[in-house]
Design a protein around this motif. Structure first.
Motif, mmCIF file in Angstrom:
data_model
loop_
_atom_site.group_PDB
_atom_site.id
_atom_site.type_symbol
_atom_site.label_atom_id
_atom_site.label_comp_id
_atom_site.label_asym_id
_atom_site.label_seq_id
_atom_site.Cartn_x
_atom_site.Cartn_y
_atom_site.Cartn_z
ATOM 1 N N LEU A 29 54.400 50.073 23.297
ATOM 2 C CA LEU A 29 54.214 50.170 21.848
ATOM 3 C C LEU A 29 54.121 51.625 21.411
ATOM 4 O O LEU A 29 54.720 52.031 20.404
ATOM 5 N N LEU A 31 53.031 40.148 23.195
ATOM 6 C CA LEU A 31 52.343 40.370 21.923
ATOM 7 C C LEU A 31 51.845 39.069 21.313
ATOM 8 O O LEU A 31 51.030 39.100 20.386
ATOM 9 N N GLU A 57 49.683 50.253 16.571
ATOM 10 C CA GLU A 57 48.879 49.050 16.767
ATOM 11 C C GLU A 57 49.789 47.846 16.926
ATOM 12 O O GLU A 57 50.979 47.896 16.597
ATOM 13 N N ARG A 58 49.220 46.778 17.438
ATOM 14 C CA ARG A 58 50.008 45.564 17.652
ATOM 15 C C ARG A 58 50.357 44.925 16.308
ATOM 16 O O ARG A 58 49.513 44.840 15.422
ATOM 17 N N ALA A 88 58.284 45.091 14.773
ATOM 18 C CA ALA A 88 58.408 45.346 16.206
ATOM 19 C C ALA A 88 59.868 45.489 16.617
ATOM 20 O O ALA A 88 60.220 46.386 17.406
ATOM 21 N N PRO A 141 48.855 44.128 30.329
ATOM 22 C CA PRO A 141 48.590 44.532 28.943
ATOM 23 C C PRO A 141 48.626 46.036 28.722
ATOM 24 O O PRO A 141 49.081 46.502 27.676
ATOM 25 N N LEU A 168 52.132 47.112 28.164
ATOM 26 C CA LEU A 168 52.590 46.749 26.822
ATOM 27 C C LEU A 168 52.113 47.770 25.791
ATOM 28 O O LEU A 168 52.863 48.150 24.890
ATOM 29 N N ASP A 169 50.879 48.224 25.937
ATOM 30 C CA ASP A 169 50.357 49.228 25.004
ATOM 31 C C ASP A 169 51.121 50.541 25.136
ATOM 32 O O ASP A 169 51.398 51.219 24.129
ATOM 33 N N LEU A 197 58.046 41.898 25.925
ATOM 34 C CA LEU A 197 57.231 42.566 24.908
ATOM 35 C C LEU A 197 56.820 41.568 23.834
ATOM 36 O O LEU A 197 55.631 41.478 23.481
#
Length: 282
Positions: free
Chosen positions: A16, A97, A23-24, A35, A9, A12-13, A93
């Motif tokens: 991003l 998410l 933010e997600r 995205a 995780p 992944l952040d 990704l």
């Protein structure tokens, strides 16, 4: 050791943040569109890591086929990949998410008959729709796939047209090195079966023996007001109106463009070898 498609995780952040999302996104069509657009604006389609791998005479799996390696290279060096690693990274990704994302395969540049798929892509099932987000086409807008129907997107410079032929779709799109369309055909029927990591790794490995992207640098990226591509020793610029300009590159200018225009790290650029005798444009 077996390959894995798991991604932490925290990575992944970092991805991003790299692609400009603070933010997600929400798990709806709007969130998916946000995205994918961020990916298209930030991630190049390129063979940089593959050229480094071959130039350094490395062995083992081709670089970036494991999503965690691909995404870490993106964060650290700004590199993308060709279809197999980049689509796996985009799948990871989207999956990470929380989207219902699936790896699917097809054939790029039809009607050349091929016994095995030569292209990897990603589809997302969401809100009763099937939407394709492709890391090679990079058209900024998810492509709607409705069985038996044609569709289109109208993003400037890369409008796509999908055509239902037989039992699947052909996707017509425009590359970054010219204005002659390329056609990709998804494995049928429909979007075909969801592929796993083993299939992806195998198809990636096959490309080491025969690929347009083995012998010369190719990199394409969206930039404000257009698209930039380096291929066959030239910088190709496509402007907002679709005009195409081409300029020859020496090695020093190439490296400067890779850093300043394409956002690659100085380290990976220094390791990228000169072009061989092959070619990268299709």
């Amino acid at each position: 050791m077996a390959m894995t498609d798991a991604v932490e995780p925290d990575l992944l952040d970092e991805v991003l943040e790299k692609i400009g999302l603070s933010e997600r996104p929400e798990l709806d069509v709007e969130g998916l569109s946000t995205a994918y657009n961020a990916w298209c604006e930030s991630v190049s389609f390129d063979n940089v890591q593959k050229r480094v791998y071959m130039g350094e005479n490395r062995t083992g799996p081709l670089p970036g086929i494991e999503p965690s390696e691909f995404l870490q290279n993106l964060v650290t060096h700004g590199t993308g990949g060709t279809c197999w690693p980049s689509s796996n990274g985009l799948w990871a990704l989207m999956h990470g998410l929380g989207f219902d994302a699936h790896r699917v395969s097809g054939n790029m540049i039809v009607p050349v008959p091929l016994e095995e798929p030569n292209h990897g892509s990603t589809v997302v099932y969401i809100e009763g729709q099937t939407l394709m987000v492709d890391s090679s086409i990079l058209n900024h807008v998810p492509i709607s796939l409705v069985e038996g129907e044609d569709s289109s997107t109208d993003f400037p410079l890369n409008e796509t047209q999908t055509e239902w032929v037989g039992d699947t779709w052909q996707v017509h799109w425009l590359p970054g090195h010219g204005r002659d369309e390329i056609v990709m055909k998804l494995d049928g029927p429909g979007v075909g079966e969801s592929r796993d990591m083993e299939f992806w790794a195998h198809r990636s490995d096959v490309s080491r023996g025969s690929s347009l992207f083995n012998d010369a640098l190719y990199i394409r990226k969206s930039v404000p007001g257009g698209v930039r591509t380096i291929g066959r020793g030239a910088l190709i610029s496509i402007g907002a109106g679709g005009e195409v300009e081409m300029a020859e590159l020496d090695h020093e200018t190439r490296d400067r463009e890779l850093i300043e225009t394409f956002g690659l790290s100085e380290e990976i650029v220094a390791r990228t070898p000169p072009d061989g005798e092959g070619f990268a444009l299709g």
